[in-house]
Every structure is written in structure tokens, then in C-alpha cells.
Motif scaffolding. Structure first.
Motif, PDB file in Angstrom:
ATOM      1  N   ASP A 341       0.815  -1.212   0.000  1.00 35.85           N
ATOM      2  CA  ASP A 341       0.000   0.000   0.000  1.00 35.85           C
ATOM      3  C   ASP A 341       0.854   1.270   0.000  1.00 35.85           C
ATOM      4  O   ASP A 341       0.471   2.291  -0.593  1.00 35.85           O
ATOM      5  CB  ASP A 341      -0.920   0.017   1.234  1.00 35.85           C
ATOM      6  N   ARG A 347       2.901   1.296  -7.021  1.00 37.75           N
ATOM      7  CA  ARG A 347       1.530   1.650  -7.344  1.00 37.75           C
ATOM      8  C   ARG A 347       1.391   2.232  -8.746  1.00 37.75           C
ATOM      9  O   ARG A 347       0.290   2.239  -9.317  1.00 37.75           O
ATOM     10  CB  ARG A 347       0.980   2.648  -6.319  1.00 37.75           C
ATOM     11  N   ILE A 356      -4.199  -2.219  -6.280  1.00 39.37           N
ATOM     12  CA  ILE A 356      -4.942  -1.188  -5.540  1.00 39.37           C
ATOM     13  C   ILE A 356      -6.421  -1.229  -5.893  1.00 39.37           C
ATOM     14  O   ILE A 356      -7.298  -1.143  -5.024  1.00 39.37           O
ATOM     15  CB  ILE A 356      -4.355   0.209  -5.822  1.00 39.37           C
ATOM     16  N   ARG A 359      -7.964  -4.271  -4.258  1.00 37.71           N
ATOM     17  CA  ARG A 359      -8.134  -4.026  -2.824  1.00 37.71           C
ATOM     18  C   ARG A 359      -9.366  -3.171  -2.549  1.00 37.71           C
ATOM     19  O   ARG A 359     -10.199  -3.499  -1.689  1.00 37.71           O
ATOM     20  CB  ARG A 359      -6.886  -3.329  -2.280  1.00 37.71           C
TER      21      ARG A 359
END
Length: 399
Positions: A341, A347, A356, A359
């Protein structure tokens, strides 16, 4: 719980002014000669209510002839129906009048109901509703399909399935048929209740194929050799503890391959093998990945996102090499997720972007909301886009 006997009344030719009688071989021995098989079942089962379904030309007069009523009550009722039966113009109002007179003098309460010929979908649906309306919310039902047009037993069977679907506390316990042997001029009681069991198995198979839920199959096979292991595994699967389900499922699969199984287990074998093939994968993340792919074929997007997210975390823990054999350790998985994260460089990659989104999508689906992210909200408003994106994430993160 009231017991109902549902029986059909057909149209038979008269010989010398009377309907043909038949002696039936019943489980307890030969019956007395009877023109209407339903009365033999009534004597045998002693139902609280007998629902008799017939058309405008059914042998309603013959039904009354064999009914145990005083002659002074019976004769006028038969006379009121004779011409209408011959001309096939019996109406429900006529039957209502007969019911009123008969039920005043009978322990078993009769429902004499006019049904359409069920020759098209409209008439078939009407028949389903007539049957459903005749039965209370809680009842035990025995179905007799002896006297009817040849296509009506199929409709009667469909009516029983419909009845149990809309009234879950109704239990259809038996389907009966009085088979007539022309060679010996005698009948035979036939128990067709196996059809009910087969339908239960098929319903359980459908549930498993559509949802992955093995609970109903486990219940049906509870007394078989694989029953205890399947019950244990289905519970673990219901609480998303698939790794705990693996060991009992491996025993189930082995038994399915090696043992001589009873009818239900043999019929359900292909469904069980298909829905549990993930247990043969070597690594945890592979098993979770297989379950995610199973789930998306069923359009179960919640389980797809849950299994896919867990599979990806498991894969990352394993690939790090720092925690061999500890892929399921909660603290290690949380640390791994926290690292992913917070990795800004990661990312920006295709893999990181997919992670992401997965999630956030999993969180939104698990909590029953649309999420705050615009990309998640868009996916949850369009099934095609959601499915395409999930397939993309499965390919990107789990291949």
C-alpha cells in the motif's frame, strides 16, 4: 401439519352404464375392485384433505358412484352431473355444489377442482396456480398421477416443484401411480418417490454449480461414507477457511474415485469433482487463485475479489522468501499489505495499479457499499465492465 392427497381424475368410457373397475396389487395385498385408484390411496393414507383435479369431461359421476355416501345424498349429485360429463361441460360451480354436500358428510374434506387441459403455457401456468392455491402453507402432500391425460403427470410433477418453491414448509412425501397390465387385466401400485430424491440431488447440484456451496450436497450424503468429511469441508468453505477444508475434501475426492458409491453420491460425483478440483494445487496461493477463477465463472464477484486478493497477498509473501511456510500468518500478511500500500513506485506499475483497484473493490463488495473511489463506483454500476476488469486483475496479479 395436514396431510393432502392430490389426485387426477381422467375420462373413461362406460361399459354397460358403468366405469371399468380394476383390482390393484397394493403393498398390503390385492385391493377390492375399484374404478378410481385415488380412493384406494385415500383408504390407505387417511388424508385430511383430498384434492381431485379434473377437466370439464372427467368422470365426475364415476367419482361419486364409488364415494362412501348414503344413496339419498349420492344419487341426486350423480344425476346433476351425468349430462355435463357426457357433453364435457362440467363447471366449477357444479363441483362446488357437490363439494358442499359431500364435505358435510365426510371426515376427509374434498376439493374438487376444474383444471384446464394444459395444452399451452398459459393453461399450464394456470394449473400450477390452481394446485398451489389448494394447499396450505404447511402440509404433507402425496401425489397420485394415475388417471389423467398422458402429458398431465409431467405437469403434476412440475406443480410439486413449484409448490415446494413458493411454500417451503410443504413436504411432498410420495408420488404414486396405479399401473394397469392389459395382459392380466390387473393393476399394480407403483411408488415413484425416487423422482423426488433425484430432484433434490439435482437442486443440490445446481446450487453447487451456481454458488460453490456444497451444504445441500453434504446434507443429502450425510449417511454415506463421504458424508462426515463433506459436511466438515462445506462448513469450512462457508466461513472462507478453504485451507482447513482441503484435507476433508481430499478424502472425499479419493473416495469418489475408489469406492462403490450409492445412487446419490454417484449422481453427484461429477459436480463434486468439478467444484473441488482446486484442492490438488500444490501451493496455497494457487488454490486461492483457482477458487477465484471458479467464482468468476459463477458471476460471484464478491468471492472472486476476496479469493483473488488473498491469493495475491499469499503469492507476495511466498515470493519474498523471508517467511517459508508462513504464508497464512496474519501479522506477516498485514505487513506485506502495508508495504504494498505504501510503495509509491509499485503503485504506478500495471501490477500495482491492478492490486490497488482489487483491494478497493474487495473492500466495497465486502462492506456492501459502492466505495469512495470513482473507478470502483463505475465498475459497480456496470456488470460487463466489472467482469472484464476482474478478469484483467486475475490475469495481471495471479498468472
Amino acid at each position: 401439519m395436514d396431510r393432502y392427497l392430490i389426485s387426477f381424475l381422467g375420462r373413461s368410457p362406460k361399459r354397460d352404464g358403468s366405469y371399468r373397475t380394476t383390482v390393484y396389487q397394493m403393498p398390503e395385498g390385492p385391493s377390492k375392485p375399484q374404478a378410481y385408484f385415488g380412493y384406494l390411496l385415500q383408504e390407505r393414507l387417511q388424508p385430511d384433505c383430498m384434492v381431485i383435479l379434473g377437466t370439464s369431461g372427467s368422470m365426475w359421476d364415476g367419482l361419486l358412484e364409488e364415494m362412501e355416501l348414503n344413496a339419498d345424498i349420492k344419487a341426486p349429485l350423480i344425476e346433476s352431473l351425468l349430462e355435463a360429463v357426457d357433453e364435457q361441460t362440467v363447471t366449477q360451480s357444479m363441483l362446488d355444489h357437490v363439494m358442499e354436500q359431500v364435505n358435510a358428510h365426510s371426515r376427509c374434506q374434498y376439493k374438487l377442482l376444474l383444471i384446464p387441459f394444459a395444452r399451452n403455457q398459459s393453461e399450464q401456468l394456470a394449473m400450477l396456480n390452481i394446485v398451489a392455491d389448494a394447499i396450505t402453507e404447511q402440509a404433507e402432500v402425496v401425489l397420485d398421477i394415475t388417471h389423467s391425460f398422458r402429458h398431465l403427470p409431467m405437469m403434476a410433477y412440475a406443480a410439486m416443484q413449484y409448490l415446494q418453491a413458493i411454500k417451503p414448509e410443504v413436504r411432498v412425501s410420495q408420488i404414486c401411480y396405479g399401473e394397469y397390465n392389459e395382459d392380466i387385466k390387473q393393476g399394480q401400485f407403483v411408488d415413484l418417490s425416487g423422482l423426488l430424491h433425484i430432484q433434490q440431488w439435482l437442486n443440490a447440484a445446481t446450487l453447487a454449480n451456481n454458488t460453490g456451496d456444497l451444504t445441500d450436497i453434504a446434507s443429502l450424503l450425510n449417511t454415506s461414507s463421504i458424508g462426515p468429511d463433506l459436511k466438515k469441508a462445506s462448513f469450512y468453505m462457508s466461513v472462507h477457511r478453504s485451507d482447513q477444508a482441503r484435507s476433508p475434501l481430499k478424502k472425499v475426492r479419493q473416495a469418489l474415485q475408489e469406492e462403490s458409491l450409492d445412487a446419490a453420491a454417484a449422481l453427484l460425483k461429477p459436480v463434486l469433482l468439478k467444484n473441488t478440483d482446486w484442492v490438488n494445487e500444490s501451493y496455497i496461493y494457487q488454490r486461492q487463485s483457482a477458487q477465484a477463477k471458479h467464482a468468476i465463472t459463477r458471476k460471484d464477484y464478491l468471492r472472486t475479489s476476496i479469493y483473488a486478493f488473498e491469493a495475491y497477498l499469499t503469492r507476495k509473501v511466498r515470493e519474498s522468501g523471508a517467511y517459508p511456510g508462513q504464508e497464512n500468518n496474519y501479522a506477516i500478511r498485514k505487513d506485506t499489505q502495508k508495504t504494498l500500500d505504501g510503495d509509491k513506485v509499485f503503485r504506478k506499475t500495471a501490477e500495482g495499479s491492478a492490486y490497488i483497484l482489487l483491494r478497493d473493490l474487495r473492500n466495497a463488495l465486502a462492506h456492501g457499499g459502492a466505495g469512495t473511489q470513482a473507478d470502483v463506483q463505475q465498475l459497480l454500476n456496470d456488470q460487463n465492465k466489472l467482469e472484464d476488469k476482474l478478469n484483467y486483475m486475475l490475469k495481471t496479479l495471479l498468472t
